[in-house]
Design a protein around this motif. Structure first.
Motif, short mmCIF file in Angstrom:
data_model
loop_
_atom_site.label_atom_id
_atom_site.label_comp_id
_atom_site.label_asym_id
_atom_site.label_seq_id
_atom_site.Cartn_x
_atom_site.Cartn_y
_atom_site.Cartn_z
N GLY A 154 23.11 -8.22 45.21
CA GLY A 154 23.67 -7.88 46.51
C GLY A 154 23.55 -9.02 47.49
O GLY A 154 22.94 -10.06 47.20
N TYR A 155 24.12 -8.82 48.65
CA TYR A 155 24.03 -9.82 49.72
C TYR A 155 24.12 -9.10 51.06
O TYR A 155 24.53 -7.92 51.12
CB TYR A 155 25.13 -10.88 49.60
N THR A 156 23.76 -9.79 52.13
CA THR A 156 23.77 -9.17 53.45
C THR A 156 24.86 -9.69 54.38
O THR A 156 25.32 -8.96 55.25
CB THR A 156 22.41 -9.35 54.14
N HIS A 157 25.28 -10.93 54.20
CA HIS A 157 26.28 -11.51 55.11
C HIS A 157 27.45 -12.07 54.31
O HIS A 157 27.28 -12.72 53.27
CB HIS A 157 25.65 -12.64 55.95
N ALA A 158 28.66 -11.82 54.81
CA ALA A 158 29.87 -12.34 54.17
C ALA A 158 29.78 -13.85 54.04
O ALA A 158 29.25 -14.53 54.93
CB ALA A 158 31.10 -11.95 54.99
#
Length: 330
Positions: free
Chosen positions: A5-9
């Protein structure tokens, strides 16, 4: 469960997916909890990555093609039992399949073709649904239609499925664009009647003795081909596109009274519009696969749900270097 996953585009150059451990989700209602065994990669994956950031402390989990095993289900889910092997393309509004466990509405799911591995099956759902909905629900093509269709991007995931479906379900003449030798051979092997160049398809088609084509299904880079499409489409013809189409001038089709179709296979799940039809379409694909009439489009397999493999897959997608589908085997 393990997820990426990731948090920022972010862009490909700033690739920032991270391995994370999250609690297994709990199914409710019509949900199935699926143990993901393989994930198909699609352009929607990198498009979401560049546009969507996480919210309320929750990461974004990409991935909208999967095959796996049902491990639990909600109280209203009746179509599948624990242990069933399934394939599906999920809901754009929910967590995706870059994970060892995923929740998915049972209406979007079908039993995996028993002649395919999980990896081979994971290549099929999104592209099959996109092609089927465009050709048979939007354009309304039938088994008696003998007209001509141009598939722009014939060697890609959606184009590959469109060619197969057209040759299996209609007597239409199918023209596909492909420029590299390997992609030309790929679309021929899938059944395309004629192969033309992305850059010169108007001249190439006219060299075949055809003034116009009745339908165009543009699966990629529609803006680059817009004027050529307006030139080669027949009066009262139909054009279908699946990419974003920002800034396209629709007036180029007015003089020919052309109909334009948009297709986004996530519309049904996003708006709860005929959602069960997607599971039904995948059941038809399953039958075609098991009868030997259709084949998987998996053409590049990466082993392991790792940051390195997902980055490699996204690179192939963004650079348009792959023929068929890229699949990650967990």
């Amino acid at each position: 469960m393990k997820v990426l996953g990731y948090t920022h585009a972010h862009s490909l150059d700033q690739f920032n997916l991270q391995p994370m451990e999250l609690p297994d989700p709990t199914p409710s209602g019509r949900d199935l909890l699926v143990e993901v065994k393989a994930v198909g990669l699609n352009p929607i994956d990198y498009k979401v990555r560049t546009r969507r950031s996480g919210s309320a402390g929750q990461p974004v989990i990409l991935g909208w093609d999967a095959a796996g095993i049902v491990r639990a289900h909600g109280t209203d889910a009746t179509r599948f039992k624990v242990g069933d092997e399934v394939f599906y393309s999920g809901d754009l509004k929910r967590a995706g399949s870059y994970a060892t466990r995923q929740l998915v509405d049972e209406r979007l799911v079908a039993l995996k073709p028993n002649t395919l591995s999980f990896t081979e099956a994971a290549a099929l759902p999104l592209t099959s649904l996109t092609a089927y909905e465009m050709l048979f629900e939007k354009m309304g093509l039938t088994g008696s239609d003998r007209r001509t269709i141009l598939i722009i991007g014939g060697a890609g995931g959606v184009g590959s499925q469109a060619i197969q479906l057209l040759k299996l379900k209609t007597p239409m003449t199918v023209i596909a664009t492909a420029s590299r030798p390997e992609s030309q051979q790929w679309v021929k092997s899938l059944g395309a009647d004629h192969v033309v160049s992305h850059q010169t398809f108007v001249a190439d088609i006219r060299a075949l003795g055809m003034k116009f084509v009745n339908f165009i299904f543009s699966t990629t880079h529609s803006g680059e081909h817009w004027s050529k499409m307006a030139d080669i489409i027949a009066p009262f013809g139909e054009v279908g596109i699946i990419d974003d189409g920002d800034g396209l001038d629709l007036s180029v089709f007015k003089s020919k009274s052309v109909s334009l179709h948009w297709e986004l296979m996530f519309t049904k799940s996003s708006f709860d519009y005929r959602a069960a039809s997607q599971g039904e379409i995948l059941e038809k694909v399953k039958s075609l696969i098991e009868s030997g009439k259709m084949r998987t489009t998996a053409n590049r397999v990466l082993t392991g749900l790792t940051v390195e493999n997902i980055r490699a897959g996204h690179t192939m997608l963004e650079q348009h270097t792959n023929v068929g589908k890229v699949v990650v085997q967990l």
